[in-house]
Write a protein that holds these residues in place. Structure first.
Motif, short mmCIF file in Angstrom:
data_model
loop_
_atom_site.label_atom_id
_atom_site.label_comp_id
_atom_site.label_asym_id
_atom_site.label_seq_id
_atom_site.Cartn_x
_atom_site.Cartn_y
_atom_site.Cartn_z
N ASP A 16 80.45 61.69 -12.56
CA ASP A 16 81.00 62.66 -11.67
C ASP A 16 81.82 63.69 -12.44
O ASP A 16 83.02 63.00 -12.49
CB ASP A 16 81.21 62.03 -10.25
CG ASP A 16 81.76 63.01 -9.22
OD1 ASP A 16 81.69 64.47 -9.71
OD2 ASP A 16 82.02 62.79 -8.09
N ALA A 19 85.30 64.31 -10.61
CA ALA A 19 86.12 63.28 -10.10
C ALA A 19 87.38 63.13 -11.05
O ALA A 19 87.44 63.32 -12.18
CB ALA A 19 85.43 61.83 -10.17
N SER A 23 86.61 55.23 -13.15
CA SER A 23 86.44 53.84 -13.08
C SER A 23 86.15 53.31 -14.56
O SER A 23 85.63 54.04 -15.32
CB SER A 23 85.53 53.09 -12.03
OG SER A 23 84.22 53.28 -12.27
N ARG A 27 82.39 55.78 -13.31
CA ARG A 27 82.14 56.53 -11.85
C ARG A 27 83.52 57.11 -11.21
O ARG A 27 84.66 56.43 -11.74
CB ARG A 27 81.34 55.58 -11.09
CG ARG A 27 79.93 55.29 -11.47
CD ARG A 27 79.34 54.35 -10.66
NE ARG A 27 77.81 54.26 -10.96
CZ ARG A 27 77.31 53.80 -11.61
NH1 ARG A 27 77.79 53.42 -12.76
NH2 ARG A 27 75.92 53.88 -11.63
N ARG A 28 83.42 57.85 -10.13
CA ARG A 28 84.69 58.10 -9.44
C ARG A 28 85.01 56.84 -8.82
O ARG A 28 84.16 55.99 -8.50
CB ARG A 28 83.91 58.93 -8.29
CG ARG A 28 84.98 59.51 -7.27
CD ARG A 28 84.55 60.34 -6.08
NE ARG A 28 84.02 61.47 -6.78
CZ ARG A 28 84.78 62.61 -6.64
NH1 ARG A 28 85.83 62.64 -5.99
NH2 ARG A 28 84.31 63.84 -7.03
N MET A 29 86.33 56.42 -8.92
CA MET A 29 86.96 55.44 -8.30
C MET A 29 86.88 55.54 -6.68
O MET A 29 86.99 56.65 -6.05
CB MET A 29 88.58 55.49 -8.52
CG MET A 29 88.88 54.97 -10.09
SD MET A 29 90.50 55.04 -10.43
CE MET A 29 90.92 53.41 -10.14
N SER A 30 86.57 54.57 -6.15
CA SER A 30 86.40 54.45 -4.79
C SER A 30 87.81 54.37 -4.10
O SER A 30 88.88 54.11 -4.76
CB SER A 30 85.66 53.00 -4.32
OG SER A 30 86.83 51.91 -4.19
N VAL A 31 87.62 54.91 -2.72
CA VAL A 31 88.91 54.81 -1.96
C VAL A 31 89.57 53.45 -1.79
O VAL A 31 90.73 53.34 -1.94
CB VAL A 31 88.43 55.41 -0.61
CG1 VAL A 31 89.86 55.29 0.35
CG2 VAL A 31 88.29 57.07 -0.63
N LYS A 32 88.70 52.44 -1.70
CA LYS A 32 89.33 51.25 -1.65
C LYS A 32 89.83 50.70 -2.77
O LYS A 32 91.15 49.90 -3.05
CB LYS A 32 88.11 50.07 -1.31
CG LYS A 32 87.79 50.11 0.13
CD LYS A 32 86.79 48.89 0.46
CE LYS A 32 87.34 48.30 1.83
NZ LYS A 32 86.87 47.05 2.08
N THR A 33 89.65 51.06 -3.90
CA THR A 33 90.24 50.70 -5.21
C THR A 33 91.33 51.55 -5.40
O THR A 33 92.52 50.89 -5.96
CB THR A 33 89.16 51.22 -6.60
OG1 THR A 33 88.04 50.52 -6.35
CG2 THR A 33 89.64 50.88 -7.92
#
Length: 117
Positions: A16, A19, A23, A27-33
């Protein structure tokens, strides 16, 4: 800080391109991460998550950008990823001092009314 980060941010194989934070899997880091990282570093500097949250940090950063950094509310809308300007206007609550300064800077504020005879 953004410009410095972008110099070292991974480019190859990034899934992405829009982003900001990537990661290990490109990939785009997740909100949780991101939340987990924030809480980890809050703990590391001696601040537990009680009273602190990602939302509060985001709100504080946006408020400071707007009130002290002079960031236009439309730019702030884009930075925060809001679709509606009304959502961003939450950050535009003005202090009474800011209101007084705005009124004082108005050229009409210096006009004195004529005294009636």
């Amino acid at each position: 800080a953004y410009n410095e980060y972008m110099k070292v941010r991974p480019i190859d194989e990034v899934k992405d391109k829009k982003a900001l934070f990537i990661s290990r899997n490109h990939r785009r880091m997740s909100v949780k991460t991101i939340q987990a990282m924030v809480y980890k570093y809050l703990e590391k500097i001696g601040l537990d998550s009680q009273g602190y949250s990602c939302h509060k940090l985001r709100h504080t950063a946006a408020t400071l950008m707007y009130q002290q950094g002079g960031v236009d509310v439309r730019v702030l809308k884009e930075v925060l990823g809001h679709e509606n300007l009304g959502t961003t206007e939450i950050y535009t609550h003005l202090s009474s001092e800011q209101m007084k300064n705005a009124a004082d800077s108005n050229p009409l504020a210096k006009i004195k009314p004529k005294k009636k005879d």
